[in-house]
Design an enzyme around this catalytic site. Structure first.
Site, short mmCIF file in Angstrom:
data_model
loop_
_atom_site.label_atom_id
_atom_site.label_comp_id
_atom_site.label_asym_id
_atom_site.label_seq_id
_atom_site.Cartn_x
_atom_site.Cartn_y
_atom_site.Cartn_z
N TYR A 123 11.28 89.99 -0.84
CA TYR A 123 10.99 91.16 -0.58
C TYR A 123 11.64 92.42 -0.19
CZ TYR A 123 6.65 88.37 -0.30
OH TYR A 123 5.66 87.40 -0.57
N LYS A 170 13.80 75.62 0.47
CA LYS A 170 13.99 74.88 -0.46
C LYS A 170 15.63 74.83 -0.80
CE LYS A 170 12.28 73.56 -4.57
NZ LYS A 170 11.31 72.34 -4.89
N ASP A 203 7.75 72.86 -1.21
CA ASP A 203 6.51 71.87 -1.93
C ASP A 203 6.18 70.82 -1.25
OD1 ASP A 203 9.25 71.41 -2.45
OD2 ASP A 203 8.89 70.46 -4.24
N ASP A 227 4.63 83.78 3.24
CA ASP A 227 3.38 84.53 2.55
C ASP A 227 2.50 83.58 2.12
OD1 ASP A 227 1.75 86.69 1.54
OD2 ASP A 227 3.18 87.46 0.32
#
Ligand code: NAD
Length: 335
Positions: A123, A170, A203, A227
């Protein structure tokens, strides 16, 4: 006596704000409201959706309560909410999702808090085309932003009697950026031995939140994962109608419902004020008015559980102001 910046917001903002002010008033906590206008209303009056007055007021009062803002289309502003976070360096987005018995959802015992980094990651706005057929968006993770958000999560856990912080990342694929975030999370965690720490790959975290949400407590993560997972958590407790959020920095904190301005219901005394009321609960806790915050939360939970004096989305037939008036009575009666 507290002074708090008040932004009623656009669309349904004034309806749910009026309702929330009545509920706060019922607790007896004295607040002077410094009202400023942002969003569509400000565009008409000042020619900008985010007048300097709004920033000045928040810088001065340090605490703000805000209704949803309609981002004016074609004004050149991507989002007033993003602009506010950037201007005031509100680096922590706090999103608690807690079950209210009586609200229809697939689970009945959710109590999760997502702490989302609010200023960088994908972002940061660093994006460009590479020729005409490719585009690049740059993910930025820094030590400074990672350290302060993980510290925020641990401080929040410590101050609110929470037991565990899970860092979400991740790092198996994004070895440098998320790798740095994870390394820093581990360093910060070592300074809070009284709070359990673990990490999860994003995930896997998404799957576990759906399968075993009771295993989790406070979760901290970079912007994009936050988010997505904060809305996932809102879904676990029955959607956006009851979920509050806060954007907090070292100098100011702004509390708001998670939902938008629902323009079609503006001024109709129809929508559910719960998310804004819960935003006020978070705000009162932040202002060390914990007792008042607990009283509002308990009364709202009681009203929802009983199923009386509720708005249409909660299965009732009360208007926004009737639901708030009943809640205010309930708070006063509990005295
Ligand atoms: P929205 O949240 O306004 O509406 C989504 C759906 O939820 C609609 O069906 C709406 O009627 C319903 N809804 C929302 N709040 C409700 C409530 N309190 N009680 C009952 N039902 C409720 O989302 P949208 O339609 O995508 O956005 C409308 C405007 O709000 C846009 O301009 C958007 O930019 C803005 N927005 C602002 C914020 C914010 O200020 N934080 C957040 C999201 C969207």
């Amino acid at each position: 006596m507290h002074t708090v910046t008040l932004i009623k917001g656009d669309g349904i903002g004034p309806d749910i704000t009026e309702a929330t002010l009545k509920v706060i008033e019922a607790t007896g906590v004295k607040i002077t409201w410094d009202e400023v206008t942002a969003g569509e209303g400000a565009l008409e009056e000042y020619g900008t959706p985010l007048p300097e007055k709004v920033i000045e007021s928040l810088n001065k009062n340090k605490v703000g309560l805000k209704g949803p803002l309609t981002t004016p289309i074609g004004s050149g502003f991507r989002s007033i909410n993003v602009a506010l976070r950037m201007e005031l360096d509100l680096y922590a987005n706090l999103r608690p999702s807690k079950t209210f018995p009586g609200i229809k959802s697939r689970y009945d015992n959710i109590d999760l808090v997502v702490v989302r980094e609010n200023t960088e990651d994908l972002y940061s706005g660093v994006e460009h085309m590479v020729g005409t057929d490719a585009a690049e968006s740059i993910k930025i993770i820094t030590r400074k932003a990672s350290e302060r958000i993980v510290r925020f999560a641990f401080d929040y856990a410590r101050d609110n009697g929470r037991k565990k912080v899970t860092a979400v990342h991740k790092a198996n694929i994004l070895k440098l950026s998320d790798g740095l975030f994870l390394d820093i999370a581990r360093e910060v965690a070592a300074k809070y031995p009284q709070i359990e720490f673990e990490d999860r790959i994003v995930d896997n975290m998404a799957m576990q939140l759906v399968q075993k949400p009771e295993l989790y407590d406070v979760m901290v993560m970079p912007n994009l994962y936050g988010d997505i997972l904060s809305d996932l958590c809102a879904g676990l407790v029955g959607g956006l109608g009851v979920v509050p959020g806060a954007n907090i920095g070292d100098n100011a904190a702004l509390f708001e419902p998670v939902h938008g301005s629902a323009p079609k219901y503006a001024g109709k005394n129809y929508v559910n004020p719960s998310a804004m009321i819960m935003a006020a609960v978070l705000m009162l806790r932040h202002m060390e008015e914990r007792e008042a915050a607990d009283r509002i939360e308990k009364a709202l939970a009681g009203q929802i559980k009983e199923g009386k004096d509720l708005t249409a989305d909660l299965g009732g037939s009360a208007g926004t102001s009737e639901m708030a008036a009943a809640l205010a009575r309930r708070i006063k009666q509990a005295d």
